[in-house]
Design an enzyme around this catalytic site. Structure first.
Site, PDB file in Angstrom:
ATOM      1  CB  CYS A  74      -0.856  -0.034   1.268  1.00 14.00           C
ATOM      2  SG  CYS A  74      -1.863   1.438   1.528  1.00 14.00           S
ATOM      3  CB  CYS A 182      -3.302   4.035  -5.219  1.00 15.99           C
ATOM      4  SG  CYS A 182      -4.584   3.119  -4.320  1.00 15.99           S
TER       5      CYS A 182
HETATM    6  N1  DGL Z   1      -4.069   0.772  -1.930  1.00 17.27           N
HETATM    7  C1  DGL Z   1      -3.657   1.880  -1.156  1.00 17.27           C
HETATM    8  C2  DGL Z   1      -2.418   2.558  -1.730  1.00 17.27           C
HETATM    9  O1  DGL Z   1      -1.639   1.935  -2.400  1.00 17.27           O
HETATM   10  C3  DGL Z   1      -4.611   2.948  -0.753  1.00 17.27           C
HETATM   11  C4  DGL Z   1      -6.060   2.860  -0.848  1.00 17.27           C
HETATM   12  C5  DGL Z   1      -6.728   3.565   0.318  1.00 17.27           C
HETATM   13  O2  DGL Z   1      -7.018   4.761   0.224  1.00 17.27           O
HETATM   14  O3  DGL Z   1      -6.956   2.868   1.309  1.00 17.27           O
HETATM   15  O4  DGL Z   1      -2.170   3.709  -1.476  1.00 17.27           O
END
Ligand code: DGL
Length: 249
Positions: A74, A182
């Site tokens: 993430c 993301c």
């Molecule tokens: N998948 C997450 C990232 O790579 C973020 C998504 C969220 O806002 O929770 O930043």
């Protein structure tokens, strides 16, 4: 630590499965355990204190399962919590970040569009990355976009309308590279690509997989059992969320 111990991967929800897929292809003998914190998603609009506390709690869940390394799959959690977890945990901790360095290698005469959550762009980590590799980079926060993936809405009119609004100010600019900063966004590649004809859409997961392999090799922790690796899925969103996750593998 046994080399057959699993590698833990963590995301606020389903997005980190895009990283899991890359890791699985690169390291097919590794056992992987994935934790998605869908009950607390999205992280990207939360304050850093919340993101740090949630990331610590998620890491703890995975550490209790005996993981030999942790991948924070993430960008948002990496931006806020990677340095802290690297200090606090006794296992290697790796993170993912907007792939600006790779984007610079691919850029020709156009610009680079970096898409990420608002929280990612506010981190010192992103500021440092931008300081090093930010030439010709437009940083565009996309609050609300990850939710389409959490709903498994990967195409259709609503998504198209959302993206049309998001990208409207940039339709006259020529981007050579779009950075999917993301881990949810790679699942939206087909919906995003038509807005940027001729651009390459990239993410950081290949670099993470390489770094993970190098790290495990240097610690003699690569799984050499010769068996195909397993994948276990866990979610704070319960059985329904896990069922949904399986459809992304
Ligand atoms: N998948 C997450 C990232 O790579 C973020 C998504 C969220 O806002 O929770 O930043």
């Amino acid at each position: 630590m046994a080399s057959t111990a699993p590698i833990g991967l963590f995301d606020s929800g389903i997005g980190g499965l895009s990283v899991l897929k890359t890791v699985r292809e690169a390291l097919p003998h590794e056992n992987l355990v994935y934790y998605g914190d869908s009950a607390n998603a999205p992280y990207g609009v939360r304050p850093p204190e919340d993101i740090l506390a949630l990331t610590r709690a998620a890491a703890e869940q995975l550490v209790q399962r005996g993981i030999k390394a942790l991948v924070i799959a993430c960008n948002t959690a990496t931006g806020v919590a990677l340095a802290a977890l690297q200090q606090e945990l006794l296992i290697p901790v790796l993170g993912i970040q907007p792939a600006l360095e790779e984007a610079q290698k691919l850029r020709r005469s156009g610009d680079i569009l970096a898409l990420a959550t608002p929280a990612t762009f506010k981190t010192e980590r992103y500021a440092a990355l931008y300081g090093q590799h930010g030439d010709h980079v437009v940083s565009l926060p996309a609050p609300g976009l990850m939710e389409f993936v959490e709903r498994r809405e990967l195409g259709g009119d609503n998504l198209h309308a959302f993206l049309t609004d998001l990208f409207a100010p940039y339709q006259d600019r020529r981007f050579d590279v779009v950075v999917l900063g993301c881990t949810h966004y790679p699942f939206l590649k087909e919906a995003i690509a038509p807005f940027f004809r001729g651009a390459q859409l990239i993410d950081d997961s290949p670099r993470v997989a390489r770094q993970l392999e190098d790290k495990l090799r240097s610690l003699h922790l690569l799984n050499d059992s010769g068996q195909p690796g397993s994948v276990s899925l866990l979610s704070s969103g319960g059985d329904e969320a896990v069922k949904l996750m399986r459809t992304f593998l």
